[in-house]
Design an enzyme around this catalytic site. Structure first.
Site, PDB file in Angstrom:
ATOM      1  N   GLU A 152       0.878  -1.175   0.000  1.00 40.15           N
ATOM      2  CA  GLU A 152       0.000   0.000   0.000  1.00 40.15           C
ATOM      3  C   GLU A 152       0.910   1.217   0.000  1.00 40.15           C
ATOM      4  O   GLU A 152       1.663   1.409   0.959  1.00 40.15           O
ATOM      5  CB  GLU A 152      -0.866   0.025   1.267  1.00 40.15           C
ATOM      6  CG  GLU A 152      -2.045  -0.903   1.243  1.00 40.15           C
ATOM      7  CD  GLU A 152      -3.006  -0.602   0.118  1.00 40.15           C
ATOM      8  OE1 GLU A 152      -3.058   0.556  -0.347  1.00 40.15           O
ATOM      9  OE2 GLU A 152      -3.686  -1.533  -0.315  1.00 40.15           O
ATOM     10  N   GLU A 197       3.566  13.328  -4.683  1.00 42.15           N
ATOM     11  CA  GLU A 197       2.990  13.266  -3.345  1.00 42.15           C
ATOM     12  C   GLU A 197       3.828  14.118  -2.388  1.00 42.15           C
ATOM     13  O   GLU A 197       5.011  13.868  -2.203  1.00 42.15           O
ATOM     14  CB  GLU A 197       2.958  11.812  -2.863  1.00 42.15           C
ATOM     15  CG  GLU A 197       2.162  11.662  -1.593  1.00 42.15           C
ATOM     16  CD  GLU A 197       2.065  10.226  -1.100  1.00 42.15           C
ATOM     17  OE1 GLU A 197       3.094   9.509  -1.170  1.00 42.15           O
ATOM     18  OE2 GLU A 197       0.983   9.822  -0.648  1.00 42.15           O
TER      19      GLU A 197
END
Ligand code: ADP
Length: 522
Positions: free
Chosen positions: A273, A409
């Site tokens: 993840e 990000e």
């Protein structure tokens, strides 16, 4: 993040006078084979409060591959007994764990805010997620459904059951220091696996609290093993350990790639993840106040340090001005401070590396990308902020979809507003990043909502709600560079922590050859 925490040598002699106060700091241990033990290195590292770096939360073992080996041996020794413990019995222990987490929720919440920085309400939500995950997953102890299916021959029975994977290595990040370990640990346990768990070096206390609760709940020795330390040593020793059949990892995309290649080398199962660059689409028919509220919560909750953070706001040009002016007004009104103060809206970021990374993206946004800095943009370092890692909630506007601040990000309290001409344009912009975790649309028009729901290539999607707020009984995970096809939470997580076994029972008493001895329909 290894450099962010300070390693100290326990054997290096006297503590200086300056550190006298530190002598009172609590020392924690690894949990291996049901015993709380020091690292074989004899070294420790400090867990520091990001809102006030003078506050040392605790000292934790700076473990090495020797400690990982000991933990893996313990997990190996406990495996047969645990996998053969009936799943409903395993579940009973986990229900007890849930009760302990509820009992100690307030303390765990305060501990989490102190070590991680997020405001108390959100830390409480993190602990609650671990509670929800524990109850929901423990319920699987009386399900763990397989299936039966007709066999193609007479007097033959066919069925499919789940079996545990074996020994699992769980590597977790600092932004959800109890919820994420629970998402991995509880499903692993209900499926009958034994585990070695390594929390992030910035937040070992919350995971320690979870493991301590496991001990009190009665999980047998060796089933859950906790090893604290740095990713490059403990994490790498785990990913390379041939006895760990599975590595479940949550963290940065860069580290995920290292973990995945190490697992590929030895054919280990690997569930990842990783990052996100999640967009909220705001249409011209949206309830703008609601959309602004969702954007503020999604962008600045947890100081933007969620993989599902609303880091892009893709706004229809007809409502762009109105949306931006309200957004900026709301962002400016947010109170930055120590998460332990109930009046705080936005806590610190995790450590100095994070400050540097976020500030460098703010510089990129202003200078290289040429977006408009509408508010924020500064590190706060005076007065109450002097000893912490505080950054102003920051909004960039008039951004283009291909700018670095629109693509990469940032993992901090920074969001980027991008204008769009139409729904199609907005969907294209929202999909135009390498990640695919979460997305949202604000609209009153059902057709637009369904079109976006259909066309956004993400693992999670919200209508008239922000990009954050996953619930534990639905699968969690993303497409593209966010993951590698697995889903945590929901019943889908069982597919990570168990493997299917197809079983054929021939009760004909004779040799029956599949595909060969098949009867004709008459
Ligand atoms: P972040 O940059 O947000 O801290 P990381 O991906 O570096 O995210 O960290 C997530 C988890 O992965 C942490 O527990 C960290 O210690 C661990 N980790 C870091 N580097 C490695 C590595 N080379 N191998 C295995 N685990 C690692």
């Amino acid at each position: 993040m290894a450099q962010a925490k300070k390693a100290i040598s326990k054997t290096s002699g006297k503590l200086s006078a300056r550190n006298a106060a530190r002598a009172a700091v609590k020392t924690y241990h690894n949990y291996i084979d049901g015993e709380w033990v020091e690292s074989q290195s004899g070294e420790m590292f400090e867990n520091i409060n990001p809102a006030d770096t003078r506050d040392i939360v605790g000292r934790f073992p700076l473990s090495t591959s020797d400690d990982v080996n000991a933990a893996v041996n313990a997990a190996h020794g406990a495996f047969d007994r645990w996998r053969n413990t009936p799943a409903p019995k395993r579940a009973e222990i986990l229900f007890r764990l849930g009760e302990i987490l509820i009992r100690d929720k307030e303390q765990f919440t305060a501990d989490m805010t102190r070590e991680m920085g997020k405001v108390l309400k959100e830390a409480g939500g993190d602990v609650q997620e671990a509670i929800d995950c524990t109850y929901y997953t423990a319920g699987e102890g009386r399900r763990l459904h397989g299936f039966t299916t007709p066999a193609e021959m007479r007097s033959k029975f066919a069925m499919c059951i789940r079996q545990p994977v074996g020994l699992c290595g769980l590597i977790t990040p600092w932004n959800f220091p109890m919820a994420i370990p629970s998402w991995k640990l509880i499903p692993a346990l209900i499926c009958g696996n034994t585990v070695v768990l390594k929390p992030a070096e910035d937040t070992p206390l919350s995971t320690y609290n979870l493991v301590k609760a496991c001990e009190e709940a009665g999980i047998p020795p060796g089933v859950v093993n906790l090893v604290t330390g740095y990713g490059e040593s403990v994490g790498a020793a785990m990913t390379n350990h041939t006895a760990l059949r599975l590595i479940s990892f949550t963290g940065s995309t860069e580290t995920g790639r290292i973990v995945a290649s190490a697992c590929a080398e030895r054919n280990a199962i690997c569930s990842l993840e990783m990052g996100g660059k999640n967009a909220i689409i705001v249409m011209d028919d949206a309830d703008i106040d609601l959309a602004v509220e969702g954007a503020i919560w999604g962008a600045f909750g947890t100081s933007g340090q969620r993989c599902t953070a609303s880091s892009r706001l893709v706004v229809h040009k007809k409502v762009y001005k109105q949306f931006v002016s309200k957004l900026v007004e709301e962002a400016k009104a947010l109170r930055v401070g120590n998460g332990a103060d109930p009046k705080t809206d936005v806590g610190p970021v995790i450590n100095n590396d994070a400050v540097e990374k976020i500030m460098s993206y703010i510089r990129i946004g202003r200078n290289d990308d040429g977006a408009k800095l509408a508010c924020g943009g500064k590190r706060l370092s005076r007065g109450d902020y002097a000893n912490g890692y505080f950054i102003e909630p920051t909004v960039f506007t008039d951004a283009a979809p291909d700018m670095r601040i629109s693509q990469e990000e940032i993992f901090g309290p920074v969001t980027t507003v991008i204008p769009a001409n139409s729904l199609e344009d907005a969907i294209q912009i929202a999909n135009g990043v390498r990640y695919g975790l979460s997305a949202a649309i604000y609209t009153q028009n059902v057709n637009r909502a369904f079109k976006a729901m259909n066309d956004m290539y993400t693992g999670i999607f919200y209508v008239n709600a922000s990009t954050i707020g996953a619930e534990v009984h639905l699968p969690f995970g993303g497409t593209k560079a966010t993951g590698n096809g697995h889903r945590e939470a929901g019943t889908q997580v069982l597919d990570i922590f168990s493997e299917w076994k197809s079983i054929y029972v021939d009760f004909s008493g004779k040799l029956q050859r599949a595909q060969i001895d098949v009867e004709s329909p008459q």
